[in-house]
Design a protein around this motif. Structure first.
Motif, PDB file in Angstrom:
ATOM      1  N   PHE A   1       0.899  -1.151  -0.334  1.00  0.00           N
ATOM      2  CA  PHE A   1      -0.019  -0.297  -0.021  1.00  0.00           C
ATOM      3  C   PHE A   1       0.654   1.159  -0.010  1.00  0.00           C
ATOM      4  O   PHE A   1       0.522   2.220  -0.498  1.00  0.00           O
ATOM      5  CB  PHE A   1      -0.731  -0.609   1.250  1.00  0.00           C
ATOM      6  CG  PHE A   1      -1.982   1.263   1.041  1.00  0.00           C
ATOM      7  CD1 PHE A   1      -2.608   1.634   0.135  1.00  0.00           C
ATOM      8  CD2 PHE A   1      -1.926   1.973   1.609  1.00  0.00           C
ATOM      9  CE1 PHE A   1      -3.709   1.924   0.248  1.00  0.00           C
ATOM     10  CE2 PHE A   1      -3.181   2.679   2.108  1.00  0.00           C
ATOM     11  CZ  PHE A   1      -4.051   3.066   0.987  1.00  0.00           C
ATOM     12  N   LEU A   2       1.881   1.327   0.706  1.00  0.00           N
ATOM     13  CA  LEU A   2       3.059   2.819   0.539  1.00  0.00           C
ATOM     14  C   LEU A   2       3.136   2.744  -0.895  1.00  0.00           C
ATOM     15  O   LEU A   2       3.638   4.011  -1.092  1.00  0.00           O
ATOM     16  CB  LEU A   2       4.822   2.226   2.120  1.00  0.00           C
ATOM     17  CG  LEU A   2       5.448   3.316   1.457  1.00  0.00           C
ATOM     18  CD1 LEU A   2       4.836   4.414   2.216  1.00  0.00           C
ATOM     19  CD2 LEU A   2       6.294   2.898   2.446  1.00  0.00           C
ATOM     20  N   ASN A   3       3.550   2.008  -1.735  1.00  0.00           N
ATOM     21  CA  ASN A   3       4.515   1.693  -3.057  1.00  0.00           C
ATOM     22  C   ASN A   3       2.767   2.585  -3.827  1.00  0.00           C
ATOM     23  O   ASN A   3       3.078   3.203  -4.384  1.00  0.00           O
ATOM     24  CB  ASN A   3       4.800   0.487  -3.604  1.00  0.00           C
ATOM     25  CG  ASN A   3       5.273  -0.116  -3.178  1.00  0.00           C
ATOM     26  OD1 ASN A   3       6.279   0.137  -2.436  1.00  0.00           O
ATOM     27  ND2 ASN A   3       6.113  -1.659  -2.711  1.00  0.00           N
ATOM     28  N   ILE A   4       1.509   2.152  -3.304  1.00  0.00           N
ATOM     29  CA  ILE A   4       0.559   2.329  -4.387  1.00  0.00           C
ATOM     30  C   ILE A   4       0.397   4.237  -3.616  1.00  0.00           C
ATOM     31  O   ILE A   4       0.286   5.119  -4.863  1.00  0.00           O
ATOM     32  CB  ILE A   4      -1.103   1.918  -4.213  1.00  0.00           C
ATOM     33  CG1 ILE A   4      -0.536   0.621  -4.441  1.00  0.00           C
ATOM     34  CG2 ILE A   4      -2.250   2.798  -4.429  1.00  0.00           C
ATOM     35  CD1 ILE A   4      -1.061   0.624  -5.726  1.00  0.00           C
ATOM     36  N   LEU A   5       0.749   4.486  -2.876  1.00  0.00           N
ATOM     37  CA  LEU A   5       1.129   5.810  -2.526  1.00  0.00           C
ATOM     38  C   LEU A   5       1.957   6.585  -2.961  1.00  0.00           C
ATOM     39  O   LEU A   5       1.506   8.030  -3.376  1.00  0.00           O
ATOM     40  CB  LEU A   5       0.810   6.061  -0.894  1.00  0.00           C
ATOM     41  CG  LEU A   5      -0.582   5.869  -0.053  1.00  0.00           C
ATOM     42  CD1 LEU A   5      -0.340   5.297   1.927  1.00  0.00           C
ATOM     43  CD2 LEU A   5      -1.842   6.579  -0.004  1.00  0.00           C
ATOM     44  N   GLU A   6       2.852   5.790  -2.744  1.00  0.00           N
ATOM     45  CA  GLU A   6       3.995   6.854  -3.698  1.00  0.00           C
ATOM     46  C   GLU A   6       3.589   7.154  -4.918  1.00  0.00           C
ATOM     47  O   GLU A   6       4.408   8.521  -5.378  1.00  0.00           O
ATOM     48  CB  GLU A   6       5.250   5.722  -3.642  1.00  0.00           C
ATOM     49  CG  GLU A   6       5.850   5.823  -2.062  1.00  0.00           C
ATOM     50  CD  GLU A   6       6.203   7.287  -1.330  1.00  0.00           C
ATOM     51  OE1 GLU A   6       7.607   7.547  -1.926  1.00  0.00           O
ATOM     52  OE2 GLU A   6       6.193   8.172  -0.890  1.00  0.00           O
ATOM     53  N   CYS A   7       3.202   6.139  -5.633  1.00  0.00           N
ATOM     54  CA  CYS A   7       3.354   5.966  -6.823  1.00  0.00           C
ATOM     55  C   CYS A   7       1.726   7.227  -7.347  1.00  0.00           C
ATOM     56  O   CYS A   7       1.866   7.703  -8.139  1.00  0.00           O
ATOM     57  CB  CYS A   7       2.548   5.227  -7.695  1.00  0.00           C
ATOM     58  SG  CYS A   7       4.394   4.077  -8.257  1.00  0.00           S
ATOM     59  N   CYS A   8       1.712   6.628  -6.457  1.00  0.00           N
ATOM     60  CA  CYS A   8      -0.120   8.390  -6.623  1.00  0.00           C
ATOM     61  C   CYS A   8       0.268   9.788  -6.394  1.00  0.00           C
ATOM     62  O   CYS A   8       0.385  10.361  -6.721  1.00  0.00           O
ATOM     63  CB  CYS A   8      -1.481   8.178  -5.497  1.00  0.00           C
ATOM     64  SG  CYS A   8      -1.696   6.424  -5.467  1.00  0.00           S
ATOM     65  N   ARG A   9       1.316   9.763  -5.409  1.00  0.00           N
ATOM     66  CA  ARG A   9       2.365  11.128  -5.424  1.00  0.00           C
ATOM     67  C   ARG A   9       3.143  12.018  -5.823  1.00  0.00           C
ATOM     68  O   ARG A   9       3.244  12.402  -6.608  1.00  0.00           O
ATOM     69  CB  ARG A   9       2.767  11.141  -4.101  1.00  0.00           C
ATOM     70  CG  ARG A   9       3.831  12.178  -3.761  1.00  0.00           C
ATOM     71  CD  ARG A   9       4.868  11.971  -1.912  1.00  0.00           C
ATOM     72  NE  ARG A   9       5.483  12.438  -1.990  1.00  0.00           N
ATOM     73  CZ  ARG A   9       7.063  12.523  -1.364  1.00  0.00           C
ATOM     74  NH1 ARG A   9       6.828  11.209  -1.200  1.00  0.00           N
ATOM     75  NH2 ARG A   9       7.856  13.614  -1.243  1.00  0.00           N
ATOM     76  N   TYR A  10       3.848  10.895  -6.416  1.00  0.00           N
ATOM     77  CA  TYR A  10       4.474  10.770  -7.922  1.00  0.00           C
ATOM     78  C   TYR A  10       3.659  11.543  -8.993  1.00  0.00           C
ATOM     79  O   TYR A  10       4.489  11.971  -9.977  1.00  0.00           O
ATOM     80  CB  TYR A  10       5.630  10.166  -7.414  1.00  0.00           C
ATOM     81  CG  TYR A  10       6.949  10.568  -6.525  1.00  0.00           C
ATOM     82  CD1 TYR A  10       7.885  11.956  -6.139  1.00  0.00           C
ATOM     83  CD2 TYR A  10       7.004   9.781  -5.513  1.00  0.00           C
ATOM     84  CE1 TYR A  10       8.088  12.211  -5.183  1.00  0.00           C
ATOM     85  CE2 TYR A  10       7.503   9.610  -4.134  1.00  0.00           C
ATOM     86  CZ  TYR A  10       8.824  10.892  -4.470  1.00  0.00           C
ATOM     87  OH  TYR A  10       9.224  11.408  -3.104  1.00  0.00           O
ATOM     88  N   TYR A  11       3.339  10.666  -9.635  1.00  0.00           N
ATOM     89  CA  TYR A  11       2.990  10.773 -10.686  1.00  0.00           C
ATOM     90  C   TYR A  11       0.913  11.284 -11.139  1.00  0.00           C
ATOM     91  O   TYR A  11       0.593  10.664 -11.195  1.00  0.00           O
ATOM     92  CB  TYR A  11       2.575   8.812 -11.357  1.00  0.00           C
ATOM     93  CG  TYR A  11       4.287   8.817 -11.101  1.00  0.00           C
ATOM     94  CD1 TYR A  11       4.958   9.324 -12.058  1.00  0.00           C
ATOM     95  CD2 TYR A  11       4.291   7.945 -10.437  1.00  0.00           C
ATOM     96  CE1 TYR A  11       6.778   8.832 -12.661  1.00  0.00           C
ATOM     97  CE2 TYR A  11       6.135   6.783 -10.395  1.00  0.00           C
ATOM     98  CZ  TYR A  11       6.469   8.128 -11.800  1.00  0.00           C
ATOM     99  OH  TYR A  11       8.594   7.579 -11.294  1.00  0.00           O
TER     100      TYR A  11
END
Length: 358
Positions: A126-136
Motif C-alpha cells: 500500500f505504501l508503494n501505491i501511495l508513493e506512486c499516486c504522490r509522484y505521478y
C-alpha cells in the motif's frame, strides 16, 4: 445527486483507471461494472498468487476479456510490492484519474499463522501505491479497508465516526494502518483518498475460503463444517454487485476537505484534508446459523455441524451504518440475503457442474 445526474457525471468524460487486485473477487465485479459503462480505460494488476485456486482467478480475467467489447481493459500480472514494476505502469500512463487499490492479503484467520505476508502486501504494497499516486499525480485514490477495524466495538451499528483503535487481528491492524497512511498522504500531498470498510462481501465468483462457499461445499458434499460459537454471530452479509455499484458511484465523487471538521472534536470519517471513509454494508445483520439453514433449504440437505469455540481475531457482530454512503451517492447495498444467496448458490452450482433437484 440523483441517479440521472450520477450517470451523466460518469459518462461525460473518458477516464483512466488503475485497479489492483483485478483477478480478485471484488476487483472482478468492479471491472465488470466499469466495462458496462463503456467510458473507462482500465488497467488491471494482480499477482495471481496461490492463496486460493489460481484457476478461478484466471477464469475471472478470461470472463472480463470476453465482456470487453471496446478493448478498454488490459491486464498485468505482478505484485504491488514490486515497486519498480508499479512505477513503470504509472510512468507509461502518465497519470490516472482514479486508482482503486483492492490488492491485499485477505482473511483474519490466515493472519494468525502468516503475519509477514500481511505486512508485505497490506502495508508495504500500500505504501508503494501511495508513493506512486504522490509522484505521478493520481487524481483520486480509492482503497479497501475492512469492517474488521471496528474490533470488538459493542455499539451497533458501526459508524464511520466510531473509534477504531482496538483491532483484534493483524489483518485488522493492517487495514487500520492503511487508513492512517492514506490520511497522512492526503494531508501532506493533498491527495484525495476514499477508504471503504467492506462488510462480509459474498456472491458469484466468490473466494473458496469464504464462509458461504465453505458452507455450501460442505453441505452439498455431506461433509462436516466447522461452526464457531454455534453460529451465534451476527454478520452484515453484503452482496458483491451492491459493493461494486457503490465503488463505481464513488468514482464520481472526489473527496474534498471538510470545512466543518473540528480539530477540537475530530471526526474520524473526514478531515481538513481531502479524505473520506465509508462503510459498505447491507445494514441488515443475520445470524450465521440462520444463513446455514437457508443453504440447507436450497440444497435439500442437512449440514453436519462440528461446533467450535469462537476463533482468535473473530468478532461477535458486524452491522454497518451506511447513511454516509447514501448521502454521498444516493445508493446503499440493498440485496436481501435471501435473494443474494440464491444468486450465489446458482453460480456455485453452475461453476461446480452440479445439478440441483427441484
Amino acid at each position: 445527486m440523483n441517479g440521472k445526474n450520477f450517470f451523466h457525471i460518469m459518462e461525460c468524460k473518458l477516464k483512466k483507471i488503475l485497479l489492483t487486485g483485478a483477478a480478485g473477487f471484488i476487483g472482478f465485479h468492479v471491472i465488470k461494472k466499469l466495462l458496462e459503462l463503456e467510458n473507462y480505460e482500465i488497467i488491471g494488476i494482480d499477482n495471481l498468487n496461490n492463496y486460493y485456486d489460481v484457476n478461478l482467478k484466471k477464469q475471472r480475467i478470461l470472463e472480463l476479456k470476453k465482456l470487453d467489447k471496446n478493448n478498454s481493459f488490459s491486464f498485468h500480472s505482478f505484485d504491488i510490492i514490486e515497486k519498480q514494476k508499479l512505477i513503470e505502469i504509472f510512468k507509461e500512463n502518465k497519470s490516472f484519474d482514479i486508482v482503486i487499490n483492492l490488492a491485499a492479503q485477505a482473511s483474519v484467520r490466515y493472519s494468525l499463522t502468516h503475519p509477514d505476508i500481511y505486512i508485505k502486501s497490506n502495508v508495504e504494497g500500500f505504501l508503494n501505491i501511495l508513493e506512486c499516486c504522490r509522484y505521478y499525480n493520481a487524481s483520486h485514490l480509492i482503497y479497501a479497508s475492512s469492517s474488521s477495524v471496528y474490533g470488538n466495538n459493542k455499539k451497533l451499528p458501526f459508524n464511520e465516526d466510531d473509534t477504531v483503535d482496538h483491532p483484534i487481528s493483524l489483518y485488522a491492524a493492517t487495514k487500520k494502518s492503511n487508513e492512517l497512511m492514506a490520511h497522512t498522504y492526503s494531508h501532506l500531498f493533498n491527495l484525495p483518498v476514499t477508504g471503504l470498510r467492506f462488510f462480509t462481501v459474498y456472491g458469484p465468483w466468490g473466494r473458496p475460503d469464504m464462509a458461504l462457499y465453505l458452507f455450501a461445499e460442505a453441505i452439498l458434499n455431506e461433509k462436516s463444517l466447522n461452526l464457531f460459537n454455534e453460529g451465534n454471530m451476527l454478520r452484515d452479509f453484503t452482496y458483491v454487485e451492491d459493493v461494486s455499484e457503490s465503488i463505481v458511484r464513488l468514482c464520481g465523487i472526489t473527496p474534498t476537505s471538510d470545512k466543518n471538521w473540528d480539530p477540537l472534536n475530530p471526526k474520524p470519517s473526514s478531515s481538513s484534508s481531502p479524505y473520506k471513509i465509508y462503510n459498505i454494508g447491507n445494514h441488515t445483520p443475520i445470524l450465521v446459523k440462520d444463513v446455514i439453514s437457508k443453504i440447507e433449504n436450497y440444497f435439500g440437505k442437512k449440514a453436519i455441524i462440528n461446533n467450535e469455540p469462537i476463533q482468535p481475531g473473530d468478532v461477535y457482530a458486524t452491522y454497518a451504518d451506511v447513511k454516509k454512503l447514501y448521502d454521498a451517492v444516493q445508493f446503499q447495498p440493498k440485496t436481501s440475503i435471501d435473494d443474494g444467496l440464491v444468486y450465489f448458490l446458482n453460480w456455485f452450482s453452475e461453476y461446480n457442474n452440479i445439478k440441483i433437484k427441484t
